[in-house]
Structures are given as C-alpha cells and as structure tokens.
Design a protein around this motif. Structure first.
Motif, PDB file in Angstrom:
ATOM      1  N   ARG A  83      -3.621   2.540  13.600  1.00 19.99           N
ATOM      2  CA  ARG A  83      -3.775   1.179  13.078  1.00 19.99           C
ATOM      3  C   ARG A  83      -2.435   0.628  12.593  1.00 19.99           C
ATOM      4  NH1 ARG A  83      -8.045   1.915   9.538  1.00 19.99           N
ATOM      5  NH2 ARG A  83      -9.457   1.532  11.276  1.00 19.99           N
ATOM      6  N   VAL A  84      -1.657   1.469  11.894  1.00 17.70           N
ATOM      7  CA  VAL A  84      -0.345   1.030  11.411  1.00 17.70           C
ATOM      8  C   VAL A  84       0.588   0.760  12.595  1.00 17.70           C
ATOM      9  CG1 VAL A  84       1.688   1.714  10.083  1.00 17.70           C
ATOM     10  CG2 VAL A  84      -0.597   2.186   9.189  1.00 17.70           C
ATOM     11  N   GLN A  85       0.502   1.580  13.629  1.00 14.26           N
ATOM     12  CA  GLN A  85       1.328   1.351  14.820  1.00 14.26           C
ATOM     13  C   GLN A  85       0.973   0.025  15.472  1.00 14.26           C
ATOM     14  OE1 GLN A  85       3.932   3.655  16.312  1.00 14.26           O
ATOM     15  NE2 GLN A  85       4.297   1.494  16.790  1.00 14.26           N
ATOM     16  N   SER A  86      -0.325  -0.294  15.555  1.00 15.14           N
ATOM     17  CA  SER A  86      -0.753  -1.581  16.114  1.00 15.14           C
ATOM     18  C   SER A  86      -0.236  -2.743  15.271  1.00 15.14           C
ATOM     19  CB  SER A  86      -2.281  -1.635  16.197  1.00 15.14           C
ATOM     20  OG  SER A  86      -2.786  -0.661  17.088  1.00 15.14           O
ATOM     21  N   TYR A  87      -0.248  -2.556  13.974  1.00 13.25           N
ATOM     22  CA  TYR A  87       0.272  -3.568  13.031  1.00 13.25           C
ATOM     23  C   TYR A  87       1.755  -3.825  13.280  1.00 13.25           C
ATOM     24  CZ  TYR A  87       2.089  -4.931   8.349  1.00 13.25           C
ATOM     25  OH  TYR A  87       2.754  -5.518   7.300  1.00 13.25           O
ATOM     26  N   GLU A  88       2.526  -2.764  13.379  1.00 14.99           N
ATOM     27  CA  GLU A  88       3.961  -2.928  13.596  1.00 14.99           C
ATOM     28  C   GLU A  88       4.246  -3.512  14.981  1.00 14.99           C
ATOM     29  OE1 GLU A  88       6.281   0.480  12.565  1.00 14.99           O
ATOM     30  OE2 GLU A  88       5.271   0.782  10.649  1.00 14.99           O
ATOM     31  N   ASP A  89       3.456  -3.115  15.974  1.00 21.15           N
ATOM     32  CA  ASP A  89       3.645  -3.665  17.326  1.00 21.15           C
ATOM     33  C   ASP A  89       3.351  -5.164  17.350  1.00 21.15           C
ATOM     34  OD1 ASP A  89       4.294  -1.164  18.242  1.00 21.15           O
ATOM     35  OD2 ASP A  89       2.331  -0.756  19.139  1.00 21.15           O
ATOM     36  N   LEU A  90       2.295  -5.578  16.678  1.00 22.36           N
ATOM     37  CA  LEU A  90       1.948  -7.003  16.614  1.00 22.36           C
ATOM     38  C   LEU A  90       3.092  -7.811  16.009  1.00 22.36           C
ATOM     39  CD1 LEU A  90      -0.154  -9.399  16.665  1.00 22.36           C
ATOM     40  CD2 LEU A  90      -0.773  -8.674  14.336  1.00 22.36           C
ATOM     41  N   LEU A  91       3.648  -7.319  14.919  1.00 21.47           N
ATOM     42  CA  LEU A  91       4.710  -8.059  14.236  1.00 21.47           C
ATOM     43  C   LEU A  91       5.995  -8.065  15.052  1.00 21.47           C
ATOM     44  CD1 LEU A  91       4.069  -7.097  10.517  1.00 21.47           C
ATOM     45  CD2 LEU A  91       3.055  -8.894  11.909  1.00 21.47           C
ATOM     46  N   ASP A  92       6.262  -6.973  15.779  1.00 22.75           N
ATOM     47  CA  ASP A  92       7.420  -6.956  16.688  1.00 22.75           C
ATOM     48  C   ASP A  92       7.304  -8.057  17.735  1.00 22.75           C
ATOM     49  OD1 ASP A  92       8.996  -5.003  15.607  1.00 22.75           O
ATOM     50  OD2 ASP A  92       8.192  -3.370  16.834  1.00 22.75           O
ATOM     51  N   GLN A  93       6.102  -8.263  18.251  1.00 18.80           N
ATOM     52  CA  GLN A  93       5.880  -9.289  19.263  1.00 18.80           C
ATOM     53  C   GLN A  93       6.187 -10.690  18.733  1.00 18.80           C
ATOM     54  OE1 GLN A  93       1.832  -8.838  20.606  1.00 18.80           O
ATOM     55  NE2 GLN A  93       2.114  -6.651  21.065  1.00 18.80           N
ATOM     56  N   HIS A  94       6.026 -10.877  17.431  1.00 18.97           N
ATOM     57  CA  HIS A  94       6.238 -12.198  16.830  1.00 18.97           C
ATOM     58  C   HIS A  94       7.551 -12.276  16.049  1.00 18.97           C
ATOM     59  CE1 HIS A  94       2.243 -13.956  17.712  1.00 18.97           C
ATOM     60  NE2 HIS A  94       1.828 -12.699  17.670  1.00 18.97           N
ATOM     61  N   HIS A 140       0.832  -1.210   0.000  1.00 20.22           N
ATOM     62  CA  HIS A 140       0.000   0.000   0.000  1.00 20.22           C
ATOM     63  C   HIS A 140       0.864   1.257   0.000  1.00 20.22           C
ATOM     64  CE1 HIS A 140      -4.042   1.439  -0.056  1.00 20.22           C
ATOM     65  NE2 HIS A 140      -3.883   2.233   0.992  1.00 20.22           N
ATOM     66  N   GLY A 141       1.734   1.336  -0.991  1.00 17.84           N
ATOM     67  CA  GLY A 141       2.580   2.511  -1.144  1.00 17.84           C
ATOM     68  C   GLY A 141       3.598   2.682  -0.031  1.00 17.84           C
ATOM     69  N   GLY A 142       3.981   1.577   0.623  1.00 19.07           N
ATOM     70  CA  GLY A 142       4.964   1.625   1.699  1.00 19.07           C
ATOM     71  C   GLY A 142       4.356   1.680   3.083  1.00 19.07           C
ATOM     72  N   LEU A 143       3.042   1.867   3.181  1.00 25.74           N
ATOM     73  CA  LEU A 143       2.391   1.991   4.483  1.00 25.74           C
ATOM     74  C   LEU A 143       2.552   0.733   5.326  1.00 25.74           C
ATOM     75  CD1 LEU A 143       0.540   4.101   5.980  1.00 25.74           C
ATOM     76  CD2 LEU A 143      -1.387   2.690   5.236  1.00 25.74           C
ATOM     77  N   LEU A 144       2.627  -0.432   4.671  1.00 26.78           N
ATOM     78  CA  LEU A 144       2.711  -1.706   5.374  1.00 26.78           C
ATOM     79  C   LEU A 144       4.141  -2.234   5.452  1.00 26.78           C
ATOM     80  CD1 LEU A 144      -0.432  -3.366   3.727  1.00 26.78           C
ATOM     81  CD2 LEU A 144      -0.294  -2.299   5.991  1.00 26.78           C
ATOM     82  N   GLY A 145       5.112  -1.398   5.123  1.00 24.09           N
ATOM     83  CA  GLY A 145       6.506  -1.830   5.091  1.00 24.09           C
ATOM     84  C   GLY A 145       7.319  -1.422   6.302  1.00 24.09           C
ATOM     85  N   GLY A 146       6.648  -1.131   7.425  1.00 26.93           N
ATOM     86  CA  GLY A 146       7.375  -0.718   8.620  1.00 26.93           C
ATOM     87  C   GLY A 146       7.715   0.754   8.624  1.00 26.93           C
ATOM     88  N   VAL A 147       6.819   1.581   8.083  1.00 26.59           N
ATOM     89  CA  VAL A 147       7.117   2.988   7.866  1.00 26.59           C
ATOM     90  C   VAL A 147       7.356   3.762   9.170  1.00 26.59           C
ATOM     91  CG1 VAL A 147       4.649   3.590   7.740  1.00 26.59           C
ATOM     92  CG2 VAL A 147       6.337   5.056   6.655  1.00 26.59           C
ATOM     93  N   ILE A 148       6.576   3.466  10.210  1.00 25.91           N
ATOM     94  CA  ILE A 148       6.766   4.189  11.474  1.00 25.91           C
ATOM     95  C   ILE A 148       8.071   3.770  12.140  1.00 25.91           C
ATOM     96  CG2 ILE A 148       5.821   4.573  13.785  1.00 25.91           C
ATOM     97  CD1 ILE A 148       3.036   4.251  12.620  1.00 25.91           C
ATOM     98  N   LYS A 149       8.362   2.487  12.127  1.00 28.57           N
ATOM     99  CA  LYS A 149       9.607   1.967  12.704  1.00 28.57           C
ATOM    100  C   LYS A 149      10.813   2.569  11.996  1.00 28.57           C
ATOM    101  CE  LYS A 149      11.869  -2.444  13.769  1.00 28.57           C
ATOM    102  NZ  LYS A 149      11.727  -3.928  13.674  1.00 28.57           N
TER     103      LYS A 149
END
Length: 330
Positions: A253-264, A219-228
């Motif tokens: 929502r993106v922050q929650s996404y990145e946090d979830l993946l960090d946990q795993h 999605h144009g980089g939005l799902l590629g860890g942009v906040i991290k």
C-alpha cells in the motif's frame, strides 16, 4: 500562512501547528529556539507541548526550553497561542507519593502552576487533557477548570486521545453545569494510514464545535517517502514505520502511495499534510520538526492544491472506514 477559528471559539490559529515533542530529547535548546523563530516568522502561531515532554528524568524539559525562548522577548509570547497538556505522572523518579498524575482537581491545580513556572508565562491559552481519566468525574474536572479560568491561568480547554463518547459526555456535563465553555479542541491520531477517527471522534468534535488537531500526520514516517528513501539513500526505516513495513500488505500500500505521488510530481510528506488540510473539521495538523529544513518542507504543504485525481487515488489506496454506524453495521 492561512488561519482559521479554533472550533467554535473566536481564537484564530494557523493551519499548521508546531509540535515540540522533539525539543530536548532530539533537538538541543539553541536549535529548538531557531525552529520556533522560523515557525513564528512563517506565521505559525499555535505551539503545542505537554508537561511530560522531555520524558523520564527530563520530563518538563521541553516546557523549560519554550519558556527560555519566551524570555528572550520580542513579543514572542504575545504572538503565540500556547497549548500544553496534563495527565502524565510528573512526580520525581522514585517518588512513591500519589496525586502527581491524571485529572484530579488537586493534580490539575498542581500541574498548571508547574507548567506556568517552566513556561515563564502567566497563562496557558489552550490547556489539554492528554488522555481520559476513568477515575475522575467531569464534574470535578470542570470545577477545577472554572477556578483556573477565573484566576486567568488558562483560557480554553481541549482534549487529546478522547473517544467520541467522552467528547460528548464532557461537553454535555459542561453545558449542564453552566458557565463552563467545555472542550474546544480534540488532538487525535489521524492521517491517511490511520483514519478510524472518521468513524466517531471527528463527527463528535464537529457536532460539539471542537477543532480537530491531528497528531502523527506522517504516521511515524510511514507516509514520508520511506521506501523511496531506502532505495535512494540506503536509509532504513525505524520505529513504527519499520514495524509497519514488515507487513507485506502495508508495504504494498505504501509503495502504491509513493508511486501515485511520483506520477504527479508530489513529495509524500508534503502531500500527507496537504491531504489533512482538505479534511472536514481539521484545524491543522501538528508538525514536529527536528530541524529547520523539516519545518520548511512542512510549510510547503500549505501551498499544495491536490487535484481530484490525486485525492481519489489516495482514497483508493487508503480507504477510510466510513461513518459510524455504517462502518460496522447496516
């Protein structure tokens, strides 16, 4: 690399598709050739392009870069399932004459011959309509396609950015005409953050035997860890991702996404691709690397097995709209 059938056809294609839109505008020809060599070495055999890529005064440049790569030999052309598109205006800048765009029989014939010349090949494996043409009937379109198939210039036909009803209309008319295979694939915008295709486009594709090829899987980089990336390296988001992050709801929502993946212990971009590979009807997402390193990251997605906990978490953060008509009715 795993392979699957392209829709209802007997054609086997890789679960990742190499997108070439960056070849020319952002990646020079030598680096583009290196990426294509690396993709082929990794087992990716479906290469996607379009006649307009290169854009503006350089439209057609991307097909030319691919054609020069084919000309190097080494069975490159034989190993590749080549997909390109028609619709955009290919008239020289400032040329006022009509019939250089969309899906008239005249433009389809013109566009195929021009793409074949740039691509330095005698046939296109998957010829895709880049957008619907409201002014041209499918009877005319299929008549033009039948001639090109008989001439051996194209083998299969797909759509891109079609709504569900147009997929149905196209294939119903093809069936009534007889002798026309109809659409065998649909290339649509589909990712975790944009799931509206699940309402009607993907069900229509499945019912009519089309393989689904998602574009913009991050999605144009939005799902590629942009906040991290912003926090760790000071890299600011740009383009569509930057615009989206200006919305506090989207950013949360993106922050929650990145946090979830960090946990795993998962990488966001690889996970977004791996999620698409779990979706019903999906042939394979398009990855558009600008470098070989980006290609290597995309390839790792094919080795990920997302747990039920991760999949549920992703659905919780990015819930789909649900099927039609329940998405908007009872």
């Amino acid at each position: 690399m795993e392979y699957t059938q392209l829709g209802r056809t007997g054609l086997k294609v890789s679960r990742l598709v190499l997108g070439t839109m960056n070849f020319g505008p952002q990646t020079d020809e030598p680096d583009s050739h290196a990426i294509m060599d690396a993709a082929l070495d990794a087992g990716i055999n479906l290469f996607d392009t379009a006649n307009v890529y290169g854009w503006g005064e350089n439209k057609g440049r991307t097909e030319t870069i691919i054609g020069n790569w084919f000309a190097k030999g080494g069975d490159r052309r034989d190993k590749v399932v080549l997909a390109t598109k028609v619709y955009g205006n290919m008239a020289p800048d400032g040329d006022p004459w009509p019939n250089h765009d969309k899906l008239s029989a005249k433009n389809i014939r013109r566009a195929v011959d021009a793409s074949l010349k740039r691509l330095q090949t005698d046939h296109i494996d998957l010829y895709q309509f880049h957008h619907i043409d409201r002014a041209t009937s499918f009877e005319e379109i299929w008549q033009a396609v039948d001639v090109l198939i008989q001439q051996g210039k194209i083998l299969y036909v797909g759509s891109s950015n079609f709504p569900g009803y147009k997929i149905a209309q196209a294939n119903e008319i093809a069936q009534r005409r007889g002798g026309t295979i109809g659409l065998v694939s649909e290339q649509c915008l589909y990712n975790l953050a944009e799931r509206r295709a699940e309402m009607e486009v993907i069900p229509a594709a499945q019912d009519y035997g089309l393989g689904v090829i998602p574009w913009s899987p991050l999605h144009g980089g939005l799902l590629g860890g942009v906040i991290k990336k912003q926090v760790q390296g000071g890299r600011r988001a740009s383009g569509r991702a930057a615009d989206a992050l200006n919305d506090p709801t989207v950013r949360a929502r993106v922050q929650s996404y990145e946090d979830l993946l960090d946990q795993h212990g998962l990488e966001p971009g690889e996970t977004a691709l791996a999620w698409l590979l779990t979706r019903p009807g999906v042939t394979g997402p398009i990855v558009g690397p600008r470098t070989t390193e980006q290609l290597e990251s995309a390839l790792r997605a094919t080795e990920l097995n997302l747990s039920d906990d991760v999949l549920k978490g992703l659905d919780d953060i990015f819930p789909g709209p649900g099927p039609s008509p329940e998405a908007f009715a009872w």
